[in-house]
Design an enzyme around this catalytic site. Structure first.
Site, PDB file in Angstrom:
ATOM      1  CD  GLU A  36      -1.344  -2.412   1.946  1.00 33.00           C
ATOM      2  OE1 GLU A  36      -2.120  -3.329   2.245  1.00 33.00           O
ATOM      3  OE2 GLU A  36      -0.118  -2.451   2.213  1.00 33.00           O
ATOM      4  CG  ASN A  38       5.619  -0.365  -2.792  1.00 35.00           C
ATOM      5  OD1 ASN A  38       6.382   0.258  -2.060  1.00 35.00           O
ATOM      6  ND2 ASN A  38       5.728  -1.669  -2.985  1.00 35.00           N
ATOM      7  CE1 TYR A  89      11.078  -7.432  -0.217  1.00 36.11           C
ATOM      8  CE2 TYR A  89      10.125  -5.650   1.075  1.00 36.11           C
ATOM      9  CZ  TYR A  89      10.580  -6.149  -0.134  1.00 36.11           C
ATOM     10  OH  TYR A  89      10.532  -5.373  -1.266  1.00 36.11           O
ATOM     11  CE1 TYR A 104       7.108 -10.521   2.845  1.00 35.69           C
ATOM     12  CE2 TYR A 104       6.223 -12.741   2.692  1.00 35.69           C
ATOM     13  CZ  TYR A 104       6.332 -11.469   2.190  1.00 35.69           C
ATOM     14  OH  TYR A 104       5.675 -11.126   1.044  1.00 35.69           O
ATOM     15  CG  ASP A 105      12.748 -10.773  10.946  1.00 37.16           C
ATOM     16  OD1 ASP A 105      11.953 -11.208  11.801  1.00 37.16           O
ATOM     17  OD2 ASP A 105      13.816 -10.195  11.240  1.00 37.16           O
ATOM     18  NE  ARG A 169       3.040 -10.641  -1.361  1.00 38.52           N
ATOM     19  CZ  ARG A 169       2.486 -10.252  -2.497  1.00 38.52           C
ATOM     20  NH1 ARG A 169       1.626 -11.073  -3.121  1.00 38.52           N
ATOM     21  NH2 ARG A 169       2.779  -9.077  -3.020  1.00 38.52           N
ATOM     22  N   GLY A 281       7.218  -4.874  -6.459  1.00 39.16           N
ATOM     23  CA  GLY A 281       6.471  -3.625  -6.554  1.00 39.16           C
ATOM     24  C   GLY A 281       5.798  -3.429  -7.889  1.00 39.16           C
ATOM     25  CG  ASP A 284       2.657  -3.078  -4.625  1.00 36.62           C
ATOM     26  OD1 ASP A 284       1.621  -3.736  -4.407  1.00 36.62           O
ATOM     27  OD2 ASP A 284       3.747  -3.332  -4.102  1.00 36.62           O
TER      28      ASP A 284
END
Length: 343
Positions: A36, A38, A89, A104-105, A169, A281, A284
């Protein structure tokens, strides 16, 4: 210009230099981004009044994320402070037949614990024309899913047009959980954006015999499920990006749209993007460009063409944000894709 609000998570992105694998990297390139956020950056670049709503930790890393948005002229007045951490990430950029990889973290990030009480949605949506969210935010946590619905209720109470990018995801939630949560949120949505995987995993619609890996796009299948989605959820428009992955470095890129009111199905021009600099991206930037077309007052076909061109250009730019101007996009829509030096 229109006031567009987006809400979600902005993260710290750590990507390997060039096309190195994680195991090769001795350092990471740093930038900030998220679905969002982006979209908000794209709309600000095109001259619209774009505002991003989120929650970030009250520490220097949170401030850096907010500063990255301010630098791009995105309004950040209603960003809440608090929580434990900013999500991270890691990106390993693929090349040729080697796919990109994301790790992902983001567990226990600030947005995952945010509540409606952290935001004044009545103020946020005052005079707003459009609200955009994605399926990523509800996937982050149950609390974030509840927050998303509260924001949607507030937006609709103000008469704001709502769009969603379904954005499934699999590393965040299952298809079963996604369908349960997202099907409920669709009652607030006017414009639904996604791709073939999103439609299937998030809402349970599969577009016929389409195989994006082989490049076989069965457009009749898209038109069929678009009509079914409109019938079930009463969307004003259903939109899908169409990515044909010849390799990680070489994609065909186009999109299609269906209008509830005119019953028309339209397939855009296709761009061959090769070599790809950064595809993260890309979706997006497509959503941001298409929303720009709509709030500009373009008809739905021209709005789609603007979004596709904007996103094709994003694939040539490193980082999450699409940094092209309105003039850049309009030139490509007009047919100038030569890439000649501008002097």
């Amino acid at each position: 210009m229109a006031k567009v609000v987006t809400m979600g998570e902005i993260m710290l992105r750590l990507s390997t230099p060039g096309n190195e694998k994680f195991i090769q990297a001795d350092e990471f390139d740093v930038c900030y981004g998220g679905g969002e956020a982006n979209v908000a950056v794209s709309l600000a670049n095109y001259g619209h009044d774009a505002e991003f709503v989120t929650k970030v930790p009250d520490n220097p890393i949170g401030e850096c994320a907010v500063a990255a948005l301010r630098k791009m002229n995105v309004k950040t007045d209603n960003i809440a402070k608090g929580g434990e951490r900013l999500g991270i990430y890691f990106l390993e950029s693929g090349a040729s037949m080697r796919a990109s990889n994301v790790v992902y973290d983001r567990a226990h990030s600030s947005i995952s614990t945010a509540e409606a009480a952290d935001f004044d949605f009545d103020k946020i949506f005052d005079d707003a024309d459009w609200f955009h969210f994605t399926g990523i935010t509800p996937a982050v946590s149950d609390a974030a899913a509840e927050l998303t619905e509260e924001a949607l209720k507030a937006a609709k109470a103000k008469g704001v047009k709502v769009s969603v990018d379904l954005n499934f995801r699999k590393k965040l939630w299952s298809s079963e959980k996604a369908q349960k949560v997202m099907s409920n949120l669709m009652q607030y949505v006017d414009v639904c954006i996604g791709n073939e995987e999103d439609a299937e995993k998030v809402l349970g619609f599969k577009p016929g015999a389409t195989d994006v890996t082989s490049g076989d796009l069965e457009l009749a299948g898209y038109e069929d499920i678009f009509k079914q989605m409109v019938e079930k959820f009463n969307f004003e428009y259903v939109i899908s990006s169409l990515r044909v992955s010849h390799s990680a470095s070489d994609n065909g890129w186009s999109a299609c749209i269906y209008s509830r009111d005119t019953k028309e199905f339209y397939h855009s021009k296709e761009y061959r993007v090769h070599p790809i600099v950064d595809r993260v991206g890309g979706g997006d930037s497509f959503a941001g460009g298409t929303i720009c077309g709509f709030v500009d007052g373009k008809n739905f076909k021209d709005a789609l063409e603007f979004g596709v061109a904007a996103s094709a250009l994003k694939h040539t730019i490193p980082g999450d944000f699409n940094l092209v101007s309105r003039a850049d996009v309009e030139n490509l829509v007009g047919g100038d894709g030569s890439g000649r030096v501008q002097r």
